[in-house]
Motif scaffolding. Structure first.
Motif, short mmCIF file in Angstrom:
data_model
loop_
_atom_site.label_atom_id
_atom_site.label_comp_id
_atom_site.label_asym_id
_atom_site.label_seq_id
_atom_site.Cartn_x
_atom_site.Cartn_y
_atom_site.Cartn_z
N GLN A 21 0.85 -1.19 0.00
CA GLN A 21 0.00 0.00 0.00
C GLN A 21 0.89 1.24 0.00
O GLN A 21 1.81 1.35 0.82
CB GLN A 21 -0.91 0.01 1.23
CG GLN A 21 -1.92 1.12 1.22
CD GLN A 21 -2.82 1.08 2.44
OE1 GLN A 21 -2.37 0.79 3.54
NE2 GLN A 21 -4.10 1.37 2.24
N ARG A 22 0.59 2.17 -0.92
CA ARG A 22 1.35 3.40 -1.01
C ARG A 22 1.13 4.25 0.24
O ARG A 22 0.06 4.21 0.82
CB ARG A 22 0.95 4.17 -2.27
CG ARG A 22 1.25 3.39 -3.55
CD ARG A 22 0.79 4.14 -4.78
NE ARG A 22 1.55 5.35 -4.99
CZ ARG A 22 2.72 5.42 -5.62
NH1 ARG A 22 3.28 4.32 -6.08
NH2 ARG A 22 3.33 6.57 -5.80
N LYS A 23 2.15 5.00 0.61
CA LYS A 23 2.02 5.92 1.74
C LYS A 23 0.94 6.95 1.43
O LYS A 23 0.71 7.31 0.27
CB LYS A 23 3.34 6.62 2.01
CG LYS A 23 4.36 5.73 2.66
CD LYS A 23 5.59 6.53 3.04
CE LYS A 23 6.52 5.66 3.87
NZ LYS A 23 7.66 6.43 4.36
N SER A 24 0.28 7.46 2.46
CA SER A 24 -0.79 8.44 2.26
C SER A 24 -0.28 9.71 1.61
O SER A 24 -1.01 10.38 0.88
CB SER A 24 -1.48 8.76 3.59
OG SER A 24 -0.55 9.30 4.50
N GLY A 29 -1.94 7.99 -3.11
CA GLY A 29 -1.78 7.59 -1.72
C GLY A 29 -2.84 6.59 -1.26
O GLY A 29 -4.01 6.70 -1.61
N LEU A 30 -2.38 5.61 -0.51
CA LEU A 30 -3.16 4.52 0.07
C LEU A 30 -3.71 3.52 -0.93
O LEU A 30 -4.40 2.57 -0.54
CB LEU A 30 -4.27 5.05 0.98
CG LEU A 30 -3.79 5.92 2.15
CD1 LEU A 30 -4.98 6.39 2.98
CD2 LEU A 30 -2.79 5.17 3.02
N LYS A 31 -3.41 3.69 -2.21
CA LYS A 31 -3.77 2.67 -3.21
C LYS A 31 -2.82 1.48 -3.04
O LYS A 31 -1.68 1.61 -2.58
CB LYS A 31 -3.63 3.21 -4.64
CG LYS A 31 -4.60 4.32 -4.97
CD LYS A 31 -5.90 3.76 -5.44
CE LYS A 31 -6.76 4.87 -6.03
NZ LYS A 31 -8.01 4.35 -6.54
N TRP A 32 -3.30 0.31 -3.43
CA TRP A 32 -2.49 -0.90 -3.38
C TRP A 32 -1.83 -1.11 -4.74
O TRP A 32 -2.35 -0.68 -5.76
CB TRP A 32 -3.37 -2.09 -3.00
CG TRP A 32 -3.78 -2.00 -1.57
CD1 TRP A 32 -4.87 -1.33 -1.08
CD2 TRP A 32 -3.12 -2.55 -0.45
NE1 TRP A 32 -4.92 -1.44 0.29
CE2 TRP A 32 -3.85 -2.19 0.71
CE3 TRP A 32 -1.96 -3.32 -0.29
CZ2 TRP A 32 -3.47 -2.58 1.99
CZ3 TRP A 32 -1.59 -3.72 0.99
CH2 TRP A 32 -2.33 -3.34 2.10
N CYS A 98 6.60 2.10 2.43
CA CYS A 98 5.21 1.88 2.05
C CYS A 98 4.37 1.94 3.32
O CYS A 98 4.91 1.89 4.43
CB CYS A 98 5.03 0.54 1.32
SG CYS A 98 5.41 -0.92 2.28
N GLN A 99 3.08 2.06 3.17
CA GLN A 99 2.17 2.16 4.32
C GLN A 99 1.95 0.79 4.97
O GLN A 99 1.93 0.66 6.17
CB GLN A 99 0.83 2.74 3.85
CG GLN A 99 -0.18 2.98 4.93
CD GLN A 99 0.13 4.23 5.73
OE1 GLN A 99 0.81 5.13 5.27
NE2 GLN A 99 -0.36 4.27 6.95
N ASP A 100 1.76 -0.23 4.11
CA ASP A 100 1.42 -1.56 4.59
C ASP A 100 1.72 -2.56 3.49
O ASP A 100 1.98 -2.18 2.34
CB ASP A 100 -0.08 -1.60 4.94
CG ASP A 100 -0.45 -2.75 5.87
OD1 ASP A 100 0.43 -3.54 6.26
OD2 ASP A 100 -1.65 -2.86 6.19
N TYR A 112 -9.15 -5.13 -2.55
CA TYR A 112 -8.20 -4.03 -2.39
C TYR A 112 -8.36 -3.01 -3.51
O TYR A 112 -8.66 -3.36 -4.65
CB TYR A 112 -6.76 -4.58 -2.38
CG TYR A 112 -6.51 -5.45 -1.16
CD1 TYR A 112 -5.98 -4.91 0.00
CD2 TYR A 112 -6.82 -6.80 -1.18
CE1 TYR A 112 -5.76 -5.70 1.12
CE2 TYR A 112 -6.61 -7.60 -0.06
CZ TYR A 112 -6.08 -7.04 1.08
OH TYR A 112 -5.87 -7.82 2.19
#
Length: 129
Positions: A21-24, A29-32, A98-100, A112
């Motif tokens: 998951q992309r960083k915000s 942002g927040l897309k996988w 990355c965010q997650d 997702y």
């Protein structure tokens, strides 16, 4: 307009594939997505992909054959996405850039919100034309 060449890893571990998951704060942002990133000028795509996975997830991978090539426009930006089958070498990924991240089956990918350029890759992995 120039073409931006980007690589992506389809990292296999048994029946699952690693998604990130992309960083915000990042674009989209927040897309996988399938992890990877931009190639440096003159860089070999496989070398660039290995470098990006170390930078993003702090892990080593074995880069295999090309899985899919996607040409996609984000407004005025044109990207050429080179997706490679990659082998998991047993090192646990981390959220370095990355965010997650998640290990998911192709069927689970429907849950997702992927970046637009990654959607055709998801469909191919799911056997959808």
């Amino acid at each position: 307009m120039h073409i931006l060449v980007v690589t992506a890893a389809i990292i296999h571990r048994e029946d699952k594939i690693l998604i990130a998951q992309r960083k915000s704060s990042a674009e989209h942002g927040l897309k996988w997505e399938f992890p990877g990133g931009k190639l440096n000028y003159g860089e070999d795509p496989k070398d660039g992909l290995r470098r990006e996975i170390i930078e993003e997830l702090d892990m080593e991978i074995q880069v295999g054959d090309i899985f899919e090539v996607i040409s996609h426009h984000y407004g005025e930006r044109h990207i050429l996405l080179l997706c490679y089958h990659c082998g998991y070498l047993g090192q646990r990924p981390s959220t370095r850039d990355c965010q997650d991240f998640r290990w998911v089956t192709p069927a689970e990918m429907a849950q997702y919100d992927f970046s637009e350029a990654d959607v055709p890759v998801v469909k191919k992995l799911q056997g959808i034309k």
